[in-house]
Design a protein around this motif. Structure first.
Motif, short mmCIF file in Angstrom:
data_model
loop_
_atom_site.label_atom_id
_atom_site.label_comp_id
_atom_site.label_asym_id
_atom_site.label_seq_id
_atom_site.Cartn_x
_atom_site.Cartn_y
_atom_site.Cartn_z
N ALA A 133 0.83 -1.21 0.00
CA ALA A 133 0.00 0.00 0.00
C ALA A 133 0.86 1.26 0.00
N LEU A 134 1.97 1.22 0.74
CA LEU A 134 2.82 2.41 0.86
C LEU A 134 3.62 2.71 -0.41
N ASP A 135 4.01 1.68 -1.16
CA ASP A 135 4.85 1.91 -2.33
C ASP A 135 4.19 2.82 -3.36
N PRO A 136 2.97 2.50 -3.82
CA PRO A 136 2.35 3.42 -4.79
C PRO A 136 2.00 4.78 -4.16
N LEU A 137 1.68 4.78 -2.86
CA LEU A 137 1.41 6.04 -2.18
C LEU A 137 2.66 6.91 -2.16
N ALA A 138 3.80 6.30 -1.87
CA ALA A 138 5.07 7.04 -1.86
C ALA A 138 5.36 7.61 -3.25
N ASP A 139 5.09 6.81 -4.29
CA ASP A 139 5.30 7.30 -5.66
C ASP A 139 4.42 8.51 -5.95
N LYS A 140 3.15 8.44 -5.57
CA LYS A 140 2.22 9.56 -5.83
C LYS A 140 2.63 10.81 -5.06
N ILE A 141 3.02 10.64 -3.80
CA ILE A 141 3.44 11.78 -2.98
C ILE A 141 4.69 12.41 -3.58
N LEU A 142 5.67 11.57 -3.92
CA LEU A 142 6.92 12.08 -4.47
C LEU A 142 6.68 12.80 -5.80
N ILE A 143 5.96 12.16 -6.70
CA ILE A 143 5.67 12.77 -8.02
C ILE A 143 4.93 14.10 -7.85
N SER A 144 3.91 14.11 -6.99
CA SER A 144 3.11 15.34 -6.79
C SER A 144 3.96 16.48 -6.26
N ILE A 145 4.74 16.21 -5.23
CA ILE A 145 5.58 17.27 -4.64
C ILE A 145 6.63 17.73 -5.64
N LEU A 146 7.23 16.80 -6.36
CA LEU A 146 8.24 17.18 -7.35
C LEU A 146 7.65 18.05 -8.45
N TYR A 147 6.51 17.65 -8.99
CA TYR A 147 5.92 18.43 -10.09
C TYR A 147 5.45 19.80 -9.62
N VAL A 148 4.85 19.88 -8.45
CA VAL A 148 4.41 21.19 -7.95
C VAL A 148 5.61 22.10 -7.70
N SER A 149 6.65 21.58 -7.07
CA SER A 149 7.81 22.42 -6.78
C SER A 149 8.59 22.77 -8.05
N LEU A 150 8.69 21.85 -9.00
CA LEU A 150 9.37 22.16 -10.26
C LEU A 150 8.57 23.18 -11.08
N THR A 151 7.26 23.14 -10.95
CA THR A 151 6.42 24.14 -11.61
C THR A 151 6.61 25.50 -10.94
N TYR A 152 6.66 25.50 -9.61
CA TYR A 152 6.92 26.74 -8.87
C TYR A 152 8.25 27.36 -9.30
N ALA A 153 9.24 26.51 -9.56
CA ALA A 153 10.57 26.98 -9.98
C ALA A 153 10.64 27.28 -11.48
N ASP A 154 9.49 27.23 -12.17
CA ASP A 154 9.40 27.51 -13.61
C ASP A 154 10.22 26.54 -14.46
N LEU A 155 10.30 25.28 -14.02
CA LEU A 155 11.02 24.28 -14.80
C LEU A 155 10.09 23.31 -15.52
N ILE A 156 8.82 23.28 -15.12
CA ILE A 156 7.80 22.45 -15.76
C ILE A 156 6.56 23.32 -15.92
N PRO A 157 5.89 23.28 -17.07
CA PRO A 157 4.72 24.14 -17.29
C PRO A 157 3.53 23.76 -16.40
N VAL A 158 2.78 24.77 -16.00
CA VAL A 158 1.61 24.59 -15.14
C VAL A 158 0.60 23.60 -15.72
N PRO A 159 0.22 23.71 -17.00
CA PRO A 159 -0.79 22.77 -17.52
C PRO A 159 -0.37 21.30 -17.42
N LEU A 160 0.91 21.03 -17.60
CA LEU A 160 1.38 19.65 -17.49
C LEU A 160 1.26 19.15 -16.05
N THR A 161 1.64 19.96 -15.10
CA THR A 161 1.52 19.57 -13.69
C THR A 161 0.06 19.37 -13.33
#
Length: 188
Positions: A53-81
């Motif tokens: 149960a934790l493995d896919p949850l960890a993946d979702k948490i990690l991906i979500s935080i990475l995409y939001v923070s990379l978008t905040y840093a203007d490295l990934i576009p908002v629509p993609l995130t």
């Protein structure tokens, strides 16, 4: 648990624009994921319902935080995130629904949230596995862009579009194949 713990640290490092350290921490998170999978596949006594149960949850948490923070840093576009997070929210909602439908009566909160009481297993589609790999490649490439000074690369922008395509294809595959991706566990 390590990936869940590293996720907010990575988010902080990205927002603070410490991309060199963030790239190293991301590599560490990737190694812990590989090690976790290797151990679970090779030592059956190390596999657990909680870990499953934790493995896919960890993946979702990690991906979500990475995409939001990379978008905040203007490295990934908002629509993609937005697209990636929306797909994950829909998948999580579907998992909650399937969990509810497969629980035997009486359905209780204790049973519902007990990861050791497995009632169904979601089998990822092939395109979903490809999408996860592509999303992680984009994260690595985006983290490395300011370190190696290729933020305006056409290849990085092409990777944005390819990630959007695999994300949409993955969402469609779960919609189209729906019931075929869910394996109900009998005897519970």
């Amino acid at each position: 648990m390590t990936r869940i713990g590293l996720a907010p640290i990575l988010g902080y490092l990205i927002i603070e624009e410490d991309f060199n350290v963030a790239l190293g921490v991301f590599a560490l998170a990737g190694l812990t994921d590989l090690l976790d999978g290797f151990i679970a596949r090779n030592w059956a006594n190390q596999k657990s319902a909680l870990g499953s149960a934790l493995d896919p949850l960890a993946d979702k948490i990690l991906i979500s935080i990475l995409y939001v923070s990379l978008t905040y840093a203007d490295l990934i576009p908002v629509p993609l995130t937005y697209m990636i997070i929306s797909r994950d929210v829909m998948l999580i909602a579907a998992v909650f629904y399937v969990r509810y439908r497969t629980l035997p009566t009486p359905r209780t909160l204790a049973k519902y949230f007990n990861p050791c009481y497995a009632t169904a297993r979601l089998k990822p589609t092939f395109i979903s596995k490809v999408n996860t790999a592509v999303q992680l490649i984009l994260v690595a490439a985006s983290l490395a862009a300011p370190v190696f000074n290729y933020g305006d690369s056409i290849y990085l922008q092409m990777l944005w579009y390819f990630t959007a395509f695999t994300t949409a294809a993955s969402a469609y595959s779960y919609y189209h194949y729906g019931r075929k991706t869910v394996q109900v566990i009998k005897g519970r």
